[in-house]
Design a protein around this motif. Sequence first.
Motif, PDB file in Angstrom:
ATOM      1  N   GLY A  46     -14.009  95.106  98.917  1.00 46.77           N
ATOM      2  CA  GLY A  46     -15.471  95.165  99.024  1.00 46.77           C
ATOM      3  C   GLY A  46     -16.105  93.824  99.325  1.00 46.77           C
ATOM      4  N   ARG A  47     -15.293  92.788  99.583  1.00 52.41           N
ATOM      5  CA  ARG A  47     -15.850  91.456  99.830  1.00 52.41           C
ATOM      6  C   ARG A  47     -15.805  91.129 101.335  1.00 52.41           C
ATOM      7  NH1 ARG A  47     -15.898  93.337  94.763  1.00 52.41           N
ATOM      8  NH2 ARG A  47     -16.585  91.788  93.242  1.00 52.41           N
ATOM      9  N   ARG A  48     -16.303  89.934 101.663  1.00 47.82           N
ATOM     10  CA  ARG A  48     -16.474  89.588 103.081  1.00 47.82           C
ATOM     11  C   ARG A  48     -15.156  89.520 103.862  1.00 47.82           C
ATOM     12  NH1 ARG A  48     -20.516  86.828 100.307  1.00 47.82           N
ATOM     13  NH2 ARG A  48     -22.476  86.335 101.357  1.00 47.82           N
ATOM     14  N   SER A  49     -14.036  89.457 103.164  1.00 46.91           N
ATOM     15  CA  SER A  49     -12.737  89.450 103.850  1.00 46.91           C
ATOM     16  C   SER A  49     -12.533  90.739 104.651  1.00 46.91           C
ATOM     17  CB  SER A  49     -11.610  89.252 102.839  1.00 46.91           C
ATOM     18  OG  SER A  49     -11.912  89.903 101.624  1.00 46.91           O
ATOM     19  N   GLU A  50     -13.296  91.798 104.321  1.00 44.59           N
ATOM     20  CA  GLU A  50     -13.197  93.036 105.104  1.00 44.59           C
ATOM     21  C   GLU A  50     -13.542  92.792 106.571  1.00 44.59           C
ATOM     22  OE1 GLU A  50     -14.146  96.275 101.598  1.00 44.59           O
ATOM     23  OE2 GLU A  50     -15.586  96.063 103.216  1.00 44.59           O
ATOM     24  N   ARG A  51     -14.371  91.795 106.838  1.00 43.80           N
ATOM     25  CA  ARG A  51     -14.734  91.512 108.234  1.00 43.80           C
ATOM     26  C   ARG A  51     -13.503  91.152 109.071  1.00 43.80           C
ATOM     27  NH1 ARG A  51     -19.650  87.492 106.474  1.00 43.80           N
ATOM     28  NH2 ARG A  51     -21.378  88.943 106.697  1.00 43.80           N
ATOM     29  N   VAL A  52     -12.612  90.377 108.482  1.00 42.03           N
ATOM     30  CA  VAL A  52     -11.443  89.909 109.233  1.00 42.03           C
ATOM     31  C   VAL A  52     -10.479  91.085 109.475  1.00 42.03           C
ATOM     32  CG1 VAL A  52      -9.633  88.154 109.365  1.00 42.03           C
ATOM     33  CG2 VAL A  52     -11.726  87.690 108.053  1.00 42.03           C
ATOM     34  N   SER A  75      -7.099  89.184  92.511  1.00 43.97           N
ATOM     35  CA  SER A  75      -7.083  88.803  93.932  1.00 43.97           C
ATOM     36  C   SER A  75      -7.634  87.389  94.095  1.00 43.97           C
ATOM     37  CB  SER A  75      -7.924  89.785  94.761  1.00 43.97           C
ATOM     38  OG  SER A  75      -7.363  91.072  94.714  1.00 43.97           O
ATOM     39  N   PHE A  76      -8.688  87.064  93.355  1.00 35.99           N
ATOM     40  CA  PHE A  76      -9.251  85.714  93.453  1.00 35.99           C
ATOM     41  C   PHE A  76      -8.311  84.658  92.849  1.00 35.99           C
ATOM     42  CE2 PHE A  76     -13.320  87.665  94.652  1.00 35.99           C
ATOM     43  CZ  PHE A  76     -13.694  86.792  95.662  1.00 35.99           C
ATOM     44  N   GLU A  77      -7.548  85.045  91.836  1.00 28.50           N
ATOM     45  CA  GLU A  77      -6.532  84.104  91.304  1.00 28.50           C
ATOM     46  C   GLU A  77      -5.524  83.758  92.390  1.00 28.50           C
ATOM     47  OE1 GLU A  77      -4.433  85.402  87.766  1.00 28.50           O
ATOM     48  OE2 GLU A  77      -6.373  85.907  86.852  1.00 28.50           O
ATOM     49  N   MET A  86     -11.234  75.815  97.563  1.00 26.78           N
ATOM     50  CA  MET A  86     -12.349  76.731  97.768  1.00 26.78           C
ATOM     51  C   MET A  86     -11.892  78.153  97.482  1.00 26.78           C
ATOM     52  SD  MET A  86     -14.802  76.754 101.044  1.00 26.78           S
ATOM     53  CE  MET A  86     -16.382  77.556 100.975  1.00 26.78           C
ATOM     54  N   ARG A  87     -12.236  78.628  96.289  1.00 30.16           N
ATOM     55  CA  ARG A  87     -11.791  79.968  95.876  1.00 30.16           C
ATOM     56  C   ARG A  87     -12.712  80.986  96.544  1.00 30.16           C
ATOM     57  NH1 ARG A  87     -13.785  83.135  91.890  1.00 30.16           N
ATOM     58  NH2 ARG A  87     -12.377  84.242  90.477  1.00 30.16           N
ATOM     59  N   VAL A  88     -12.375  81.370  97.756  1.00 26.41           N
ATOM     60  CA  VAL A  88     -13.325  82.172  98.517  1.00 26.41           C
ATOM     61  C   VAL A  88     -12.613  83.249  99.349  1.00 26.41           C
ATOM     62  CG1 VAL A  88     -13.398  80.664 100.565  1.00 26.41           C
ATOM     63  CG2 VAL A  88     -15.448  81.923  99.924  1.00 26.41           C
ATOM     64  N   ALA A  89     -13.247  84.416  99.414  1.00 24.78           N
ATOM     65  CA  ALA A  89     -12.770  85.493 100.285  1.00 24.78           C
ATOM     66  C   ALA A  89     -13.759  85.655 101.441  1.00 24.78           C
ATOM     67  CB  ALA A  89     -12.667  86.804  99.503  1.00 24.78           C
ATOM     68  N   PRO A  90     -13.301  85.574 102.688  1.00 25.93           N
ATOM     69  CA  PRO A  90     -11.904  85.474 103.103  1.00 25.93           C
ATOM     70  C   PRO A  90     -11.350  84.050 103.081  1.00 25.93           C
ATOM     71  CG  PRO A  90     -13.330  85.600 105.044  1.00 25.93           C
ATOM     72  CD  PRO A  90     -14.223  85.725 103.852  1.00 25.93           C
ATOM     73  N   THR A  91     -10.053  83.988 102.719  1.00 26.89           N
ATOM     74  CA  THR A  91      -9.225  82.824 103.016  1.00 26.89           C
ATOM     75  C   THR A  91      -8.118  83.352 103.927  1.00 26.89           C
ATOM     76  OG1 THR A  91      -9.661  81.542 101.012  1.00 26.89           O
ATOM     77  CG2 THR A  91      -7.506  81.242 102.024  1.00 26.89           C
ATOM     78  N   VAL A 100     -11.398  79.107 106.523  1.00 25.07           N
ATOM     79  CA  VAL A 100     -12.422  79.716 105.670  1.00 25.07           C
ATOM     80  C   VAL A 100     -13.701  79.860 106.479  1.00 25.07           C
ATOM     81  CG1 VAL A 100     -11.562  78.934 103.404  1.00 25.07           C
ATOM     82  CG2 VAL A 100     -13.100  77.464 104.714  1.00 25.07           C
ATOM     83  N   GLU A 101     -14.652  80.596 105.922  1.00 26.07           N
ATOM     84  CA  GLU A 101     -15.969  80.894 106.503  1.00 26.07           C
ATOM     85  C   GLU A 101     -15.811  82.028 107.521  1.00 26.07           C
ATOM     86  OE1 GLU A 101     -18.719  79.410 105.026  1.00 26.07           O
ATOM     87  OE2 GLU A 101     -19.630  81.060 106.092  1.00 26.07           O
ATOM     88  N   SER A 102     -16.232  83.224 107.111  1.00 32.22           N
ATOM     89  CA  SER A 102     -15.885  84.426 107.880  1.00 32.22           C
ATOM     90  C   SER A 102     -16.336  84.375 109.345  1.00 32.22           C
ATOM     91  CB  SER A 102     -16.435  85.679 107.187  1.00 32.22           C
ATOM     92  OG  SER A 102     -17.838  85.599 107.053  1.00 32.22           O
ATOM     93  N   GLY A 103     -17.540  83.848 109.608  1.00 34.65           N
ATOM     94  CA  GLY A 103     -18.006  83.796 110.995  1.00 34.65           C
ATOM     95  C   GLY A 103     -17.100  82.919 111.846  1.00 34.65           C
ATOM     96  N   ALA A 137     -26.338  86.483 110.187  1.00 32.82           N
ATOM     97  CA  ALA A 137     -25.724  87.292 109.127  1.00 32.82           C
ATOM     98  C   ALA A 137     -25.519  86.483 107.853  1.00 32.82           C
ATOM     99  CB  ALA A 137     -24.394  87.860 109.618  1.00 32.82           C
ATOM    100  N   GLU A 138     -24.951  85.286 107.967  1.00 30.12           N
ATOM    101  CA  GLU A 138     -24.752  84.452 106.777  1.00 30.12           C
ATOM    102  C   GLU A 138     -25.888  83.461 106.582  1.00 30.12           C
ATOM    103  OE1 GLU A 138     -22.280  84.377 104.238  1.00 30.12           O
ATOM    104  OE2 GLU A 138     -21.983  86.365 105.100  1.00 30.12           O
ATOM    105  N   GLY A 139     -26.344  82.854 107.719  1.00 31.78           N
ATOM    106  CA  GLY A 139     -27.304  81.751 107.624  1.00 31.78           C
ATOM    107  C   GLY A 139     -28.667  82.174 107.114  1.00 31.78           C
ATOM    108  N   VAL A 198     -22.797  93.854 108.953  1.00 35.72           N
ATOM    109  CA  VAL A 198     -22.637  94.985 108.028  1.00 35.72           C
ATOM    110  C   VAL A 198     -22.665  94.532 106.569  1.00 35.72           C
ATOM    111  CG1 VAL A 198     -20.951  96.680 107.188  1.00 35.72           C
ATOM    112  CG2 VAL A 198     -21.564  96.639 109.592  1.00 35.72           C
ATOM    113  N   PHE A 199     -21.982  93.448 106.238  1.00 36.40           N
ATOM    114  CA  PHE A 199     -21.899  93.071 104.817  1.00 36.40           C
ATOM    115  C   PHE A 199     -23.269  92.777 104.198  1.00 36.40           C
ATOM    116  CE2 PHE A 199     -21.608  90.241 101.243  1.00 36.40           C
ATOM    117  CZ  PHE A 199     -20.659  90.837 100.443  1.00 36.40           C
ATOM    118  N   PRO A 200     -24.082  91.867 104.774  1.00 37.69           N
ATOM    119  CA  PRO A 200     -25.357  91.586 104.096  1.00 37.69           C
ATOM    120  C   PRO A 200     -26.326  92.761 104.112  1.00 37.69           C
ATOM    121  CG  PRO A 200     -25.211  90.365 106.179  1.00 37.69           C
ATOM    122  CD  PRO A 200     -23.869  90.990 105.932  1.00 37.69           C
TER     123      PRO A 200
END
Length: 253
Positions: A46-52, A75-77, A86-91, A100-103, A137-139, A198-200
């Motif tokens: 359900g997180r932004r990694s779905e974009r990739v 999953s975040f661990e 940077m503990r971030v999805a997507p990595t 990193v950074e989905s866009g 979308a992100e900005g 779609v995500f935001p």
Amino acid sequence: MKRFGALMTALALALALPACTSTAPAASSAQASAEIPKIVIYHAEGRRSERVVWLCEELGIPYELKFRRGDVAGSFEDIFAVNPGMRVAPTVFYNGELLVESGAILQFIMDRNGGGRLIPAVNSPDYASYLRFMHYAEGTLASDVVADYRVARATDNKAPRGEKETDGQRAMRFADDFLAKHAYFAGAEFTTADIMMVFPISYAIRMNVADPAKYPNIAAWQKKVEDRPAFKRMLAIARPDGRVAPPPSLVLP
Ligand SMILES: N[C@@H](CCC(=O)N[C@@H](CS)C(=O)NCC(=O)O)C(=O)O
């Protein structure tokens, strides 16, 4: 011969993918471009990694998907273990390179493996809209709707439904107005700008930051893009049990 070699490489890569939490070769590796990369997507449901995942499914590029099913914290661990900075999805690891950074990740994969798909030509009239919504979308949209959500959570926890628009609602209206005149966020065709948006948009609606009844063009667009076979494959692979541990929605009046 070159094409045959590429297909063999794709097949060999798909067969060589090591065991992991979830391995999901895309449906049609025959469509992938000649250079087949090794893409490892660190994901949380359900997180932004779905974009990739969605992009790889659209392009037919094989990828390895890593997440702990039903365990977003876990999953975040795993993400933190490979990306402590940077503990971030997507990595994502693309041939071993950390992204990193989905866009930026989508743009990188498109540049290397898109072969001109899902993006208007640079000199086409749609290119400016494409770029605008890739970044909007992100900005703008995600920042504004997330800020609205956090302000409400820190105060009365209520869905904003007053006369005066919040920043997030204004950002939603801007997107809806564009879709009143265009089929997609780049204009005539579906592109990665739609994948970014779609995500935001679904976050704003799910969290009750924005009232969906006010954005009829967004509703029609959302149905259309979520009907795409690649989106449905993404859902089945990357969100097999629906949303896991979603943040609570704001309370409706
Ligand atoms: N602008 C970044 C935002 C990434 C982001 O904030 N991802 C969220 C998940 S949707 C995250 O990793 N949050 C950290 C957490 O939940 O601990 C991008 O588009 O990649």
